[in-house]
Design an enzyme around this catalytic site. Structure first.
Site, PDB file in Angstrom:
ATOM      1  N   LYS A  52       0.654  -1.141   0.018  1.00 23.32           N
ATOM      2  CA  LYS A  52       0.060  -0.181   0.031  1.00 23.32           C
ATOM      3  C   LYS A  52       0.949   1.225   0.039  1.00 23.32           C
ATOM      4  CE  LYS A  52      -3.700  -2.228   2.456  1.00 23.32           C
ATOM      5  NZ  LYS A  52      -4.565  -2.571   3.735  1.00 23.32           N
ATOM      6  N   GLN A  96      -4.393  -1.561   9.880  1.00 23.50           N
ATOM      7  CA  GLN A  96      -4.270  -2.812   9.176  1.00 23.50           C
ATOM      8  C   GLN A  96      -4.988  -3.760  10.409  1.00 23.50           C
ATOM      9  OE1 GLN A  96      -2.996  -3.441   6.007  1.00 23.50           O
ATOM     10  NE2 GLN A  96      -3.645  -5.641   6.589  1.00 23.50           N
ATOM     11  N   ASP A 119     -11.116   3.091   4.874  1.00 26.44           N
ATOM     12  CA  ASP A 119     -11.851   1.474   4.715  1.00 26.44           C
ATOM     13  C   ASP A 119     -13.322   1.574   4.817  1.00 26.44           C
ATOM     14  OD1 ASP A 119      -9.875  -0.383   4.032  1.00 26.44           O
ATOM     15  OD2 ASP A 119      -9.220  -0.513   6.186  1.00 26.44           O
TER      16      ASP A 119
END
Lengths: 287, 287
Positions: A52, A96, A119
């Protein structure tokens, strides 16, 4: 033989557009910025966050990685989130997963400013999605990426019978909501659904996100179905397979995502795309 | 002949328990309090809010009604909501819908403190529900009342095939989420769904919330289905009917809610029940 829904190619197109948009915003003095919080030393998480980070930098964004040892307290993570919430150079914050046991994923996710929740996992953004609210807000990246690939191939949802197998908050539920919002008739099923394979045979479009390798085969599909395979399972031979048996399914389906090269590349491309969108919306005050 | 799911009787039991709990909390110095904001002079809204007020007082709660003319500005409503958010004697805030055109229902609903959002319509509470979050939070009263009546009659959801007809944020979506969270396999359909009646024939449990009188008849049901009729439609003869044709459906179903006397009384009983729960949770700091 089914059309292959090329996630890798579509992701490359999205990334190209993201890079242009990131440069444009940077030229206006607002370089899009993403911060990733990584806790512990899970090897897969380390690979994901590194990928990422590289992608974000490659597309012209600011990217910072905040690493914590697996012994970190929840309060330390909440403090870091609050700092990033206040940091005007950061438009997207991602924690994460998975997290160690002493940290409640729901609590720390909900601490992210909803306007930076790239997210889309926070309650308020999930609620906006499920309530089909107007306006701009982030949506979980894998589901949003699935909608992008369907749009890319001009596959319309309205009035279609959709079956989503897998009820997770990360994939199954939000992709069901996105499709409901486009007037599909959506059934949200799980691996424990009675007569699952009788159900999947009724679907015009099927999304499978269970983590069970080769759960669905060609026999379980309606002739001409569109198949979206979210699974990524590594076999004993090291080969990646999806939740759908590609060989048999591709003989019955009209279109299918491969594994690898289908939904997978769309997730990270959508994460980058949405970081730029969050930066853009921050300028426009959410409009 | 189907069992009649007696909403009126179940609501009376709920109200009895609510009254006891309200008295108990009052004795502890925390009388449950509800505030209703009513805008304009829609006759139906006036009747509803009056009924809610009477019921709350009757069950031993504090109830206040804030009336505004239909010309009121959105800012005035937002100011009132903020005052009520700050008022420790009020545990539940409800904005009676519909609202006049100059007021955005989503904006004013989302201004309610989520801990006082007794209708469960705010994004954050809808998101918690859809994300199946642990802990206590308010849920839309009609869907929650439907779950109560199913529990009262020991109708289990797990593994059942459920069809919900009607995609509204007030009923269809939250009832679907509640049932998904109890491991049912839920299809959320609408009146425009292709082959709607072939679909409804597959349902072990069907919830109909469309506002279309007598949309579903006995021919559209599986033998032995459980039928939840949320519709309240007034015919030209002044008689109330549901979205389900009771006469034919009750010959095929194993259990069915009547109209009136089914889901209707459960909604207001649940509103009162949830007001007391919000007061209790406020003491326990949300636990």
């Amino acid at each position: 033989m089914a059309i292959i829904l090329d996630g890798k190619g579509t992701a490359a197109k999205i990334n190209e557009a993201t890079k242009l948009k990131a440069n444009e915003l940077t030229a206006q003095g607002v370089q899009p910025g993403i911060a990733v919080i990584l806790v512990g030393d899970d090897p897969a998480s380390q690979i994901y966050t590194r990928n990422k980070h590289r992608k974000a930098v490659n597309l012209g964004m600011k990217s910072i990685l905040k690493k914590f040892p697996s012994s970190v307290s929840q309060d330390e993570i909440l403090n870091e989130v609050e700092k990033l919430n206040q940091d005007d150079s950061i438009h997207a914050i991602l924690i994460q997963l998975p997290l160690p046991a002493q940290i409640d994923a729901t609590t720390v996710t909900n601490a992210i400013d909803p306007k930076k929740d790239v997210d889309g996992f926070s309650s308020v953004n999930l609620g906006k999605l499920f309530g089909n609210q107007a306006g701009n807000y982030p949506v979980a990246c894998t589901p949003k990426g699935i909608m992008t690939i369907l749009r890319e191939y001009k596959i319309d949802l309205s009035g279609k019978d959709v079956v989503v197998v897998g009820r997770s908050v990360l994939v199954g539920r939000p992709v069901a909501a996105l499709m409901i919002n486009q007037d599909a008739t959506v059934t949200l099923a799980g691996i424990k659904t009675n007569n699952l394979k009788a159900l999947t045979k009724t679907a015009d479009i099927i999304v499978v996100a269970t983590g069970v390798a080769n759960l669905i085969s060609g026999n379980d599909l309606k002739e001409g179905a569109v198949v979206i395979d979210v699974g990524i399972n590594r076999g004993e031979d090291g080969k990646l397979t999806g939740d759908v048996d590609f060989e048999s399914a591709s003989k019955v389906a009209s279109a299918i995502t491969p594994v690898p090269g289908g939904v997978g590349p769309m997730t990270i491309a959508t994460l980058m795309q949405q970081t730029v969108e969050l930066a853009q919306w921050s300028i426009n005050n959410g409009k």
